[in-house]
Design a protein around this motif. Sequence first.
Motif, PDB file in Angstrom:
ATOM      1  N   SER A 154       0.870  -1.234  -0.124  1.00 42.67           N
ATOM      2  CA  SER A 154       0.175  -0.173   0.045  1.00 42.67           C
ATOM      3  C   SER A 154       0.949   1.370   0.006  1.00 42.67           C
ATOM      4  O   SER A 154       2.024   1.223   0.391  1.00 42.67           O
ATOM      5  CB  SER A 154      -0.930  -0.021   1.173  1.00 42.67           C
ATOM      6  OG  SER A 154      -0.107   0.149   2.300  1.00 42.67           O
ATOM      7  N   GLY A 155       0.277   2.304  -0.317  1.00 40.92           N
ATOM      8  CA  GLY A 155       0.962   3.716  -0.289  1.00 40.92           C
ATOM      9  C   GLY A 155       1.428   4.034   1.029  1.00 40.92           C
ATOM     10  O   GLY A 155       2.422   4.436   1.501  1.00 40.92           O
ATOM     11  N   ASN A 159       4.991   4.697   2.553  1.00 39.88           N
ATOM     12  CA  ASN A 159       5.108   5.999   3.460  1.00 39.88           C
ATOM     13  C   ASN A 159       5.743   5.489   4.702  1.00 39.88           C
ATOM     14  O   ASN A 159       6.888   6.148   5.191  1.00 39.88           O
ATOM     15  CB  ASN A 159       4.173   6.772   3.363  1.00 39.88           C
ATOM     16  CG  ASN A 159       3.882   7.540   2.140  1.00 39.88           C
ATOM     17  OD1 ASN A 159       4.756   7.534   0.987  1.00 39.88           O
ATOM     18  ND2 ASN A 159       2.647   8.231   1.898  1.00 39.88           N
ATOM     19  N   PHE A 183      -1.715  14.995   2.407  1.00 42.98           N
ATOM     20  CA  PHE A 183      -2.110  13.707   2.909  1.00 42.98           C
ATOM     21  C   PHE A 183      -1.060  12.729   2.544  1.00 42.98           C
ATOM     22  O   PHE A 183      -0.475  12.590   1.486  1.00 42.98           O
ATOM     23  CB  PHE A 183      -3.244  13.312   1.942  1.00 42.98           C
ATOM     24  CG  PHE A 183      -4.244  12.222   2.197  1.00 42.98           C
ATOM     25  CD1 PHE A 183      -4.943  11.840   3.070  1.00 42.98           C
ATOM     26  CD2 PHE A 183      -3.640  10.808   1.555  1.00 42.98           C
ATOM     27  CE1 PHE A 183      -5.558  10.674   3.448  1.00 42.98           C
ATOM     28  CE2 PHE A 183      -4.261   9.753   1.908  1.00 42.98           C
ATOM     29  CZ  PHE A 183      -4.912   9.516   2.817  1.00 42.98           C
ATOM     30  N   GLU A 248       4.559  16.425  -0.983  1.00 46.40           N
ATOM     31  CA  GLU A 248       3.992  16.039  -2.120  1.00 46.40           C
ATOM     32  C   GLU A 248       4.256  17.231  -3.166  1.00 46.40           C
ATOM     33  O   GLU A 248       3.742  18.320  -2.875  1.00 46.40           O
ATOM     34  CB  GLU A 248       2.304  16.175  -1.843  1.00 46.40           C
ATOM     35  CG  GLU A 248       1.782  14.891  -1.468  1.00 46.40           C
ATOM     36  CD  GLU A 248       0.499  15.122  -1.090  1.00 46.40           C
ATOM     37  OE1 GLU A 248      -0.544  14.733  -1.658  1.00 46.40           O
ATOM     38  OE2 GLU A 248      -0.012  15.528   0.132  1.00 46.40           O
ATOM     39  N   VAL A 283       2.916   8.863  -4.305  1.00 43.89           N
ATOM     40  CA  VAL A 283       1.994   7.791  -4.297  1.00 43.89           C
ATOM     41  C   VAL A 283       0.865   8.070  -5.423  1.00 43.89           C
ATOM     42  O   VAL A 283       0.482   7.438  -6.147  1.00 43.89           O
ATOM     43  CB  VAL A 283       1.445   7.567  -2.738  1.00 43.89           C
ATOM     44  CG1 VAL A 283       0.104   6.569  -3.022  1.00 43.89           C
ATOM     45  CG2 VAL A 283       2.548   7.039  -2.054  1.00 43.89           C
TER      46      VAL A 283
HETATM   47  C1  LIG Z   1      -0.089  11.453  -1.662  1.00 49.73           C
HETATM   48  C2  LIG Z   1      -0.633  10.087  -1.318  1.00 49.73           C
HETATM   49  N1  LIG Z   1       0.187   9.335  -0.301  1.00 49.73           N
HETATM   50  C3  LIG Z   1      -0.139   8.360   0.387  1.00 49.73           C
HETATM   51  C4  LIG Z   1      -1.515   7.685  -0.029  1.00 49.73           C
HETATM   52  C5  LIG Z   1      -1.882   6.494   0.635  1.00 49.73           C
HETATM   53  O1  LIG Z   1      -1.937   5.409   0.063  1.00 49.73           O
HETATM   54  P1  LIG Z   1      -2.650   4.161   0.186  1.00 49.73           P
HETATM   55  O2  LIG Z   1      -4.257   4.537   0.363  1.00 49.73           O
HETATM   56  O3  LIG Z   1      -2.276   3.053  -0.894  1.00 49.73           O
HETATM   57  O4  LIG Z   1      -2.324   3.348   1.547  1.00 49.73           O
HETATM   58  C6  LIG Z   1      -2.377   8.340  -0.641  1.00 49.73           C
HETATM   59  C7  LIG Z   1      -3.545   7.763  -1.184  1.00 49.73           C
HETATM   60  O5  LIG Z   1      -4.594   8.486  -1.399  1.00 49.73           O
HETATM   61  C8  LIG Z   1      -1.774   9.397  -1.637  1.00 49.73           C
HETATM   62  O6  LIG Z   1      -2.609  10.225  -2.316  1.00 49.73           O
END
Ligand SMILES: Cc1ncc(COP(=O)(O)O)c(C=O)c1O
Length: 466
Positions: A154-155, A159, A183, A248, A283
């Motif tokens: 997962s993102g 992170n 985010f 970001e 992400v």
């Molecule tokens: C910039 C950013 N980082 C991290 C995430 C988290 O990713 P995940 O929902 O796959 O855990 C997202 C998800 O929308 C995101 O847009």
Amino acid sequence: MSGDWKRPWGDDPRIARALELLQQVATDQQQDLQRVQPADPRRVSAYDERLKQFAELRGGGLYYPYLATGRGNGPWVELGDGSVKLDFISGIGVHGAGHGDAGLRAAGIEAAMLDTVMQGNLQQFDVAVDLCQRLVDLACESGADLRHVTLSTSGAMANENALKLAFHHGPGRPRLVAFEHCFAGRTLALSQLTDKAAYRVGLPPTLSVDYLPFFDTNDPAGSTGRTLAALETIVARYPQQHAAIWVELIQGEGGYNVGDTNFLRLLSQRARDAGMVVIFDEVQTFGRTTRPFAFQHFGLDDLVDVVTIGKISQACATLYRPAFKPGPGLISQTFTAGTWEILAALEILDRFDSIGSFGAGGRNQRIHERFSSGLEKLAEQYPGSISGPWGIGGMLALTPLDGSAAVAKRLAELCFEEGLMGFVAGAEPTRLRFLPPLLVVTDEQIDEALRLLEQALVRLLAEQKK
Ligand SMILES: Cc1ncc(COP(=O)(O)O)c(C=O)c1O
């Protein structure tokens, strides 16, 4: 078919025949999905029951009444009530090849022929080496030194791993610098980093974060100066306490706020001078600008220490410089990626190349231009109704009316009713954003999305007059 990895079945003709047959069946049964369709009245009550059952099970309703049947064709997707939607949100950026994609399906069929569903740190799949190599090569192609990579599911996990690398690298620096409205995900740590109070209600304060205002397109020089000054204040207040700056480059959930090369460069450089690790959270942005990585688009190759990717890449990953190599056990996971995810990720990387996604005038840029010029026309036709367009490449957004959360949500609902899927982003203003399936969307489908958006907008304006 994705990549030239060594298949255990070699050139067994039965596999080729089976693949061909399965592809034929899938293509036949998705052919009729070519346009928006209303719900079939005979299916509506059973569908509503199903939605209620799901809401009960998951402890809350879905944002949209969306339960897919598994039939889809490019941006077209069929729901359980028989309706067909034009999906311009792609699972919030995940389904870059849309629905029912033959290339991804082939990857899935081949994955099903392999020994396990999941791959993990202890027992790895040989093709994971190819994916890691491709990601590192891409990341380093214009000078970045991101020679290492770890995959994750997962993102948020990508992170978390990035944060661990940063804290591990500079022990004794417990704080982070980040940007307002960022985010980063929803783990206990990332809920503190993410700048949204509602997402951390009742959660323990796991991290201490100091926030900077993000770039303001209306005042480039002023906002750059103010944010640099704010960084100085933070650094002076907590000397040598910050492990990393978290960036970001284009804020996603925060409202499609696009950074600027000068701003991002000055901030990252100053943070680095103050001993911080420079982390770019890509992400959402990976694969959506004029380059594979947005840091390449902004020419920040020399400044990146750690970068994370997810969503459109199918497999998520944390890439980092050699100086951040972790000690044993710091980063390890039972699941690093599903077998299909690894093959799908390779397929996605191939497709970026085969359709020419990148470069000035590449497909991402052309999608942006067509969609945003349509939005500009709508703004002229219905003065005061929308502003923007915001975003970059394959990330597009508009602000409806006053930008209140209620109005943006209503426009998203009306779009859904008209058959177009987008989603809200940001607060004050709240925007309606689109993440079209970049690898398959056609110009005609972009025009159709704009037409549906117009219908929804007209309904919104009529409701506002009442
Ligand atoms: C910039 C950013 N980082 C991290 C995430 C988290 O990713 P995940 O929902 O796959 O855990 C997202 C998800 O929308 C995101 O847009």
